[in-house]
Structure formats: C-alpha cells, structure tokens
Enzyme design. Structure first.
Site: not given
Ligand SMILES: Cc1cn([C@H]2C[C@H](O)[C@@H](COP(=O)(O)OP(=O)(O)OP(=O)(O)O)O2)c(=O)[nH]c1=O
Length: 197
Positions: A76
């Site tokens: 997360d």
């Molecule tokens: C800060 C930042 C976040 N993110 C993304 C990563 C995660 O996918 C998202 C944070 O949300 P999460 O809730 O961590 O993940 P998710 O819902 O996308 O996926 P899952 O729970 O199924 O594993 O933000 C980026 O891609 N680049 C960035 O620079």
C-alpha cells in the site's frame, strides 16, 4: 534457497511492472480491500494494515481455491502532508485540490509491503520525502486534464509526467511508485524465495 510460489495481491499495473523489473517470477491475485483509515490510526499504521490485509485476502482466496502453498505479497502507498493521508483522487476537483496542497511543499510517501504465508507474516515500510515545485493553476489544470493523476495516491505519478513537478526526492523511487524494491527483495529472501540479485 528453495523455490516458493509468489503471488502479488494487487490490481496495480505499477506493482506488476516493478516486480518484473526486479526479475521476479510471480502470479497476480486480484483482491479488493476497503481502504478506510480509523480516526486514531497513524498514517504509518494505516499503510501497514492495508498492505497486510491485501496479502491476507490474497492468501485466503488462494487457500479457498485449492489450498496452494503460497507466499502472497500485498502493498500500500499513501501520500501524507500535515498528518493528512491523500489516497487516490475521486474526481478532477479532488485531484486539483491535492496538487494545490502539494505545491511548493515537501510531503512523505509511505509504502508498506507485506508477505503472508500459512503461519507466517512479515512486513516492512519505506518512507520517502518528495518536494514539489510551486504549481500554478494552469499547470494543475493541464496535469489533471492529462488523466495521469487518477488511480495514483496524491494525484501524481513519479514514473510519468508527474516527474516534471518534483524538485527533489529523498528516498526510494520504486517506493514512491508503489512498491519499494529494496525492502521487498529483502523480505522475499527472508521467506527463502528465489530472487535474481
Ligand atoms: C505517489 C505515486 C503513487 N502511484 C500509485 C501506486 C499505487 O497504484 C497507487 C496507490 O494506491 P494503492 O491503494 O496503494 O494501490 P492500488 O489501489 O492502485 O492497487 P492495489 O491495492 O490493488 O495493490 O498510487 C504511482 O503510480 N506513482 C506515484 O508517484
């Protein structure tokens, strides 16, 4: 080291990309875990709990299917500023409001990773500090219109055009992108999973 069966409990394409970048062999397990922070829960405790719950949910689904002997990885990532946790923006106004708050300031990106197997659970966390350049309304509007902020914690993507908004990073690029690879591989080794490096 013995060969283990690794599953990634995630719908995030970024996490898949990062695990592949590390040269790991894995399968993907879709999970849907509610992300609600309790009032008295610290941002770090919250990120740990959600990552662990994703891994636990993945293992429960696999065991319900065929009792496979698996190691499930959950992660997360949240953006934290002034004690507030920024998840993924719900809509364009939400994304613009997040970017306005991040403008010209340094925030933290907290990424937790958990491995869960039958009778064993272990996690780790990575905290990075990211300083944004001052953003004017035209830049915020153009970035939101690009669509990139959606599905990303804090409404930006370091791996995309969002990199042009970042003045300084103190921490882990992969951690900000969604899966801290150093901590992930260190945990995998503790579970005796085969890692290329
Ligand atoms: C800060 C930042 C976040 N993110 C993304 C990563 C995660 O996918 C998202 C944070 O949300 P999460 O809730 O961590 O993940 P998710 O819902 O996308 O996926 P899952 O729970 O199924 O594993 O933000 C980026 O891609 N680049 C960035 O620079």
């Amino acid at each position: 080291m013995e060969e283990g069966v690794l599953y990634l409990a995630s719908q995030s394409p970024r996490r898949r990309e990062l695990l592949q970048q590390a040269g790991l062999v894995f399968s993907v397990q879709d999970v849907n875990v509610p992300e609600h922070r309790a009032v008295d829960e610290s941002p770090q405790d919250y990120v740990h709990r959600v990552a662990r719950d994703k891994a636990r949910a993945g293992l429960a689904r696999l065991q319900a299917d065929d009792g496979v002997d698996a190691v499930v990885l959950g992660a997360d990532t949240e953006v934290v500023l002034d004690g507030d946790v920024f998840g993924k923006p719900q809509h364009a106004d939400d994304a613009a409001a997040m970017l306005r708050r991040l403008s010209g300031r340094t925030h933290e990106v907290i990424s937790a990773v958990w491995l869960v197997a039958e009778g064993r659970e272990q996690g780790d966390v990575c905290v990075s500090r990211v300083r944004f350049a001052p953003l004017d309304e035209a830049i915020i509007a153009a970035y939101v219109a690009s669509g990139e902020p959606f599905g990303k914690a804090g409404a930006y993507a370091i791996q995309g055009c969002g990199a042009t908004l970042i003045e300084h990073l103190d921490g882990s690029y992969s951690g900000v992108m969604g899966l801290p690879l150093f901590e992930t591989v260190r945990l995998l080794k503790r579970f005796n999973l085969v890692v290329p490096v």
